[in-house]
Design a protein around this motif. Structure first.
Motif, PDB file in Angstrom:
ATOM      1  N   VAL A 158      71.853   5.540  71.261  1.00 15.86           N
ATOM      2  CA  VAL A 158      72.242   4.177  70.913  1.00 15.86           C
ATOM      3  C   VAL A 158      71.044   3.501  70.246  1.00 15.86           C
ATOM      4  CG1 VAL A 158      73.112   1.977  71.764  1.00 15.86           C
ATOM      5  CG2 VAL A 158      73.816   4.116  72.875  1.00 15.86           C
ATOM      6  N   ILE A 190      78.452  -0.623  65.110  1.00 14.27           N
ATOM      7  CA  ILE A 190      78.943  -1.829  65.781  1.00 14.27           C
ATOM      8  C   ILE A 190      78.240  -3.046  65.186  1.00 14.27           C
ATOM      9  CG2 ILE A 190      79.186  -3.044  67.970  1.00 14.27           C
ATOM     10  CD1 ILE A 190      78.977  -0.339  69.383  1.00 14.27           C
ATOM     11  N   THR A 220      78.129  -6.922  66.125  1.00 14.29           N
ATOM     12  CA  THR A 220      78.607  -7.838  67.164  1.00 14.29           C
ATOM     13  C   THR A 220      78.893  -9.234  66.627  1.00 14.29           C
ATOM     14  OG1 THR A 220      76.303  -8.314  67.763  1.00 14.29           O
ATOM     15  CG2 THR A 220      77.449  -6.620  69.043  1.00 14.29           C
ATOM     16  N   ASN A 256      80.098  -8.791  73.778  1.00 11.92           N
ATOM     17  CA  ASN A 256      79.342  -7.545  73.698  1.00 11.92           C
ATOM     18  C   ASN A 256      80.029  -6.431  74.488  1.00 11.92           C
ATOM     19  OD1 ASN A 256      77.458  -8.891  72.156  1.00 11.92           O
ATOM     20  ND2 ASN A 256      76.007  -9.180  73.824  1.00 11.92           N
ATOM     21  N   SER A 257      80.618  -6.781  75.627  1.00  7.95           N
ATOM     22  CA  SER A 257      81.323  -5.792  76.439  1.00  7.95           C
ATOM     23  C   SER A 257      82.566  -5.271  75.728  1.00  7.95           C
ATOM     24  CB  SER A 257      81.712  -6.398  77.788  1.00  7.95           C
ATOM     25  OG  SER A 257      80.568  -6.736  78.531  1.00  7.95           O
ATOM     26  N   ALA A 274      81.382  -2.765  73.277  1.00  5.15           N
ATOM     27  CA  ALA A 274      81.075  -1.517  73.968  1.00  5.15           C
ATOM     28  C   ALA A 274      82.359  -0.789  74.377  1.00  5.15           C
ATOM     29  CB  ALA A 274      80.217  -1.804  75.194  1.00  5.15           C
ATOM     30  N   ALA A 326      83.716   1.063  71.437  1.00  6.62           N
ATOM     31  CA  ALA A 326      82.958   2.289  71.200  1.00  6.62           C
ATOM     32  C   ALA A 326      83.303   3.349  72.249  1.00  6.62           C
ATOM     33  CB  ALA A 326      81.469   1.990  71.214  1.00  6.62           C
ATOM     34  N   GLY A 327      83.439   2.926  73.514  1.00  5.20           N
ATOM     35  CA  GLY A 327      83.805   3.861  74.566  1.00  5.20           C
ATOM     36  C   GLY A 327      85.177   4.467  74.345  1.00  5.20           C
ATOM     37  N   LEU A 372      81.819  -0.962  82.647  1.00  4.61           N
ATOM     38  CA  LEU A 372      81.385  -2.307  82.276  1.00  4.61           C
ATOM     39  C   LEU A 372      81.066  -3.132  83.517  1.00  4.61           C
ATOM     40  CD1 LEU A 372      83.886  -3.240  79.406  1.00  4.61           C
ATOM     41  CD2 LEU A 372      81.473  -2.617  79.165  1.00  4.61           C
TER      42      LEU A 372
END
Length: 341
Positions: A29, A53, A55, A157-158, A161, A164-165, A179
């Motif tokens: 990352v 990403i 944000t 931000n979560s 993520a 992406a996950g 998370l």
């Protein structure tokens, strides 16, 4: 997994971060920073991304770039670097990101709070410590999330993520669980500690721009919701704002006044004065002090159990030491010795 430590995100820090990976590393990352058009493009040549990403397109470094259109142009370089099989994760709530869809070399997944986002949050709530909870909604299903981070920014931000996950093959329940278990890794970014005497310090003195200050102030007021609690904001100057510096500081002052805070302390020279003007324009009251020693003296004399104190300023502004000292307040005799040096 290996990840960027602190702000190792430039032409020196990013290659150093890459060297942290070895044959056992499954994910790397990398944060890619920029001060000029082309900086991110050059960094993608060092380590071409599989997932990119973005944000937000905010106002950080606007003094270097000139305007948000140019910032968006620079940030879009990271999605242009994707191979055809790559994934671009973009904020659906940010209009500046819409043109990036066409620049993406791979597929696009969006995140946000609106119904048009592919990955979104519903049923948002905040506990007494300023930590958010929400329901994560994905095309594959939903799951509850309870963050360990303070403030509203970690929600966005979560979601990034989570997108992406999902791209890596995780199910909604596993994404939500991870998370909810994640803990802050960087110091001085909404770092929250409650002292033995009941005073809560929110140390967000790592850096500041107009957007991040507004988010921090919006987090502060609800954290001091009790009858015996007071909200206290200690604000220093923001950097790299260029010709917008005065207007941006005045606007932050107006925003602080509008939050109904119990105490606003502005630290420093002209920039603090501009924030003071903004507070007064909005009908609020603030105390303008020249330096960190004056701010500490005022806080030591004024704070009482139950107060919630936010410390927020741009990088290089000497408010990190006051924030640290507030976490471990010295006895009056020692404070007097320090102040007399």
């Amino acid at each position: 997994m290996a990840a960027t430590p602190q702000s190792c995100n430039n032409e020196i820090g990013l290659p150093l971060t890459v060297t942290m990976a070895d044959t056992a590393t499954d994910h790397l990352v990398l944060e890619r920073g920029a001060r000029h058009i082309g900086d991110i493009r050059d960094l993608t040549l060092v380590a071409p991304p599989d997932t990119s990403i973005v944000t937000n397109v905010g106002t950080a470094h606007i003094g270097e770039f000139g305007d948000r259109d140019t910032i968006a142009e620079a940030k879009g370089e990271i999605v242009e670097a994707l191979a055809p099989g790559g994934l671009a994760v973009l904020d659906a709530d940010d209009d500046y990101m819409q043109p990036m869809r066409e620049r993406a070399g791979g597929s696009v997944v969006t995140f946000g709070l609106g119904e048009d986002a592919d990955i979104r949050a519903t049923e948002l709530g905040t506990d007494a410590h300023g930590r958010a909870s929400f329901t994560l909604v994905t095309p594959e299903g939903s799951a509850p999330v309870r963050l360990q981070f303070v403030g509203g920014v970690p929600v966005h931000n979560s979601l990034a993520a989570a997108a992406a996950g999902r791209g890596a093959g995780l199910a909604p329940e596993e994404i939500a669980a991870r998370l909810s278990q994640a803990l802050p890794r960087s110091r001085w970014r909404m770092e929250t500690v409650t002292r033995a005497d009941g005073v809560t310090i929110v140390n967000d003195a790592y850096n500041a721009n107009p957007t991040s200050v507004r988010h921090a102030l919006e987090t502060l007021a609800p954290m001091a919701g009790g009858v015996e609690q007071r909200s206290v904001a200690v604000l220093g100057r923001m950097n790299e704002l260029g010709d917008d510096a005065r207007a941006a500081h005045e606007e932050v002052g107006r925003h602080a006044a509008a939050r109904g805070l119990d105490m606003i302390i502005l630290v420093g020279g002209d920039e603090a004065g501009w924030m003071h003007d903004g507070v007064q324009d909005a009908g609020g009251r603030a105390t303008w002090v020249p330096d960190q020693e004056a701010a500490l003296g005022l806080l030591h004399s004024a704070l009482r159990p139950g107060d919630v104190v936010l410390v927020k300023a741009g990088r290089g502004v000497p408010l990190q030491r006051p924030a640290e000292e507030l976490l471990n307040p010295a006895p009056p005799a020692e404070r007097l010795t320090r102040g007399s040096r």
